[in-house]
Design a protein around this motif. Structure first.
Motif, mmCIF file in Angstrom:
data_model
loop_
_atom_site.group_PDB
_atom_site.id
_atom_site.type_symbol
_atom_site.label_atom_id
_atom_site.label_comp_id
_atom_site.label_asym_id
_atom_site.label_seq_id
_atom_site.Cartn_x
_atom_site.Cartn_y
_atom_site.Cartn_z
ATOM 1 N N VAL A 13 -11.440 -18.473 1.658
ATOM 2 C CA VAL A 13 -11.365 -19.523 0.849
ATOM 3 C C VAL A 13 -10.927 -18.645 -0.621
ATOM 4 O O VAL A 13 -11.036 -17.392 -0.714
ATOM 5 N N ASP A 57 -11.485 -22.689 -6.875
ATOM 6 C CA ASP A 57 -12.508 -23.425 -6.830
ATOM 7 C C ASP A 57 -13.063 -24.321 -5.554
ATOM 8 O O ASP A 57 -13.689 -25.465 -5.934
ATOM 9 N N GLU A 58 -12.253 -23.768 -4.480
ATOM 10 C CA GLU A 58 -12.405 -24.768 -3.333
ATOM 11 C C GLU A 58 -13.697 -24.278 -2.590
ATOM 12 O O GLU A 58 -14.233 -23.098 -2.547
ATOM 13 N N PRO A 59 -14.382 -25.372 -2.007
ATOM 14 C CA PRO A 59 -15.491 -24.874 -1.146
ATOM 15 C C PRO A 59 -15.207 -24.671 0.228
ATOM 16 O O PRO A 59 -13.832 -24.477 0.516
ATOM 17 N N LEU A 60 -15.994 -23.488 0.634
ATOM 18 C CA LEU A 60 -15.801 -23.054 2.414
ATOM 19 C C LEU A 60 -16.781 -23.722 3.332
ATOM 20 O O LEU A 60 -18.128 -23.584 2.896
ATOM 21 N N LEU A 61 -16.511 -24.346 4.232
ATOM 22 C CA LEU A 61 -17.397 -25.093 5.284
ATOM 23 C C LEU A 61 -17.404 -24.387 6.522
ATOM 24 O O LEU A 61 -16.179 -24.219 7.204
ATOM 25 N N ILE A 62 -18.513 -23.854 7.049
ATOM 26 C CA ILE A 62 -18.548 -23.213 8.278
ATOM 27 C C ILE A 62 -19.546 -24.185 9.062
ATOM 28 O O ILE A 62 -20.452 -24.700 8.781
ATOM 29 N N VAL A 63 -18.774 -24.467 10.273
ATOM 30 C CA VAL A 63 -19.335 -25.780 10.836
ATOM 31 C C VAL A 63 -19.232 -25.505 12.458
ATOM 32 O O VAL A 63 -18.376 -25.004 12.916
ATOM 33 N N PRO A 64 -20.359 -25.575 13.106
ATOM 34 C CA PRO A 64 -20.528 -25.881 14.900
ATOM 35 C C PRO A 64 -19.536 -26.797 15.189
ATOM 36 O O PRO A 64 -19.252 -27.737 14.606
ATOM 37 N N CYS A 105 -19.897 -29.136 17.303
ATOM 38 C CA CYS A 105 -20.431 -30.305 17.907
ATOM 39 C C CYS A 105 -20.632 -31.027 16.475
ATOM 40 O O CYS A 105 -20.914 -32.167 16.662
ATOM 41 N N ARG A 106 -20.448 -30.438 15.281
ATOM 42 C CA ARG A 106 -20.466 -31.012 14.135
ATOM 43 C C ARG A 106 -19.157 -31.312 13.429
ATOM 44 O O ARG A 106 -19.354 -31.279 12.016
ATOM 45 N N CYS A 154 -18.465 -33.147 10.183
ATOM 46 C CA CYS A 154 -18.853 -32.846 8.857
ATOM 47 C C CYS A 154 -17.865 -32.575 7.983
ATOM 48 O O CYS A 154 -18.132 -32.536 6.725
ATOM 49 N N LYS A 157 -15.360 -33.026 5.446
ATOM 50 C CA LYS A 157 -14.894 -34.102 4.743
ATOM 51 C C LYS A 157 -13.556 -33.913 3.900
ATOM 52 O O LYS A 157 -12.390 -34.142 4.712
ATOM 53 N N ASP A 158 -13.634 -33.452 2.618
ATOM 54 C CA ASP A 158 -11.988 -33.301 2.101
ATOM 55 C C ASP A 158 -12.069 -31.619 1.870
ATOM 56 O O ASP A 158 -11.119 -31.347 1.106
ATOM 57 N N GLU A 159 -12.856 -30.889 2.660
ATOM 58 C CA GLU A 159 -12.673 -29.365 2.283
ATOM 59 C C GLU A 159 -11.179 -28.822 2.840
ATOM 60 O O GLU A 159 -10.677 -29.511 3.994
#
Lengths: 227, 227
Positions: free
Chosen positions: B143, B146-153, B155-156, B159, B161-163
């Motif tokens: 990352v 100013d961007e977010p970082l999404l860690i996601v399993p 099965c989800r 989740c 969105k616009d990351e």
């Protein structure tokens, strides 16, 4: 043509020699030149301080000023690239030190782009992130089960949707806005400053956070969590 | 009453001795008992293999079977807690090894809950996360800016969105669903398996990922990124 040098981008962790990896240390030891960023012109380099016990007298050390988020940052990164390129052309291996992990919000990423455009050989070495380090200092977990973990800069706090586990970074001078958002959305939180370094602090309340503003801060926030 | 032992939860990184921190090594060296999980009953423990060169003959080693996501997991964690408690009551310091970081999706977190309910002294030591390690292997950033970082399993996956910057973990047997989602949402991606360990692989295409399923995999995905 003589052999070109390699650029090693090294994540040195949050600061504090103990959180260096063996790979980081061994790589630093084998390089000819060590380049470390400092946030303030002429100021100390946290990355250099973290590693200095492993740097020998015959290694060349360059402290490079990278202003955080200032308008001349792009020029400073380009200047650093030109400095590094000179060494690589001379066949010298260069270690570029970066606090935390090398691929998480680092100036090194911008620098690496220039280096790769010129086809120099590079290798990046991961480091302990500030959020992993801070979580252990506060004794607060980051994420569990099948939940997502969102890492988000303060200015993008509205990216939080229905996540239960969130880390907020880079929110200096936006503390009030960030805390309002977290309070409104039902989060518990803890703020950790300078994990594993001099001045380490754990701030548990809104008031403490607002009264102890520090650039080197992050917040770990949970809601509806049993941990 | 005699002195009670301390539980040290140690993140040992993704596997591969080189990514151990000095603090992890020093803590392992000073403990009386080393407990390491294995995913298979009687199988090898990646965490133990990572650290074995730093474990001395006079240290007691216990390999504890933690089935991943199986129905008897809770009982196994409780059994491990009882084993550890016995040592702590005897005044022995226990190192519990956990791959990656100790506070990111670890069984250690469940174990720690029991230990804390009994008020034993604990300390947690951060480790290199699998996603930081994998990013350097694939030479793909996590990352920036100013961007977010999404860690996601896996099965989800919905989740997301616009990351623009996402890491997908734990998607074994959900590969097709995950890749369909990423393709549909316009992500580029790379899959890394067993970073820094035997069997390390980088899979760059949908076909390669579907033809090389492995539990120890993660995906780094970007969209609209210049890096």
């Amino acid at each position: 043509m003589s052999k070109l040098g390699t650029l090693y981008g090294i994540g040195v962790g949050p600061g504090g020699e103990e959180l260096l990896t063996l790979k980081a240390i061994r790589t630093i030891e084998k390089c000819d030149v060590i380049i470390a960023p400092s946030a303030m012109n002429g100021g100390v380099s946290i990355a250099y301080e973290t590693c200095k016990n492993f740097i020998k007298e015959n290694q060349e050390v360059v402290i490079s000023h990278f202003p955080m988020g200032k308008p001349d940052k792009e020029k400073k990164v380009f200047d650093a690239f030109k400095t590094i390129e000179k060494y690589l052309k001379d066949g010298k291996d260069v270690a570029f030190l970066t606090i935390g992990d090398a691929f998480v919000y680092s100036t090194y990423i911008y620098l690496l782009k220039y280096i790769k455009e010129q086809d120099y050989k590079t290798e990046t070495i991961p480091g302990i992130t500030s959020f992993c380090a801070s979580a252990t200092v506060a004794d607060k977990i980051l994420v569990i089960g099948d939940e997502p973990l969102l890492i988000v800069p303060g200015c993008r706090i509205d990216c939080i949707k229905d996540e239960k586990y969130v880390v907020i970074m880079k929110f200096y001078n936006q503390e009030e806005n960030v805390l309002n958002y977290l309070d409104e959305k039902g989060f518990d939180y803890v703020c950790v400053q300078r994990a594993y370094r001099e001045g380490e602090k754990i701030l548990n309340t809104r008031e403490e956070i607002l009264n102890n503003k520090d650039y080197m801060s992050l917040i770990i926030a949970h809601r509806d969590s049993e941990f």
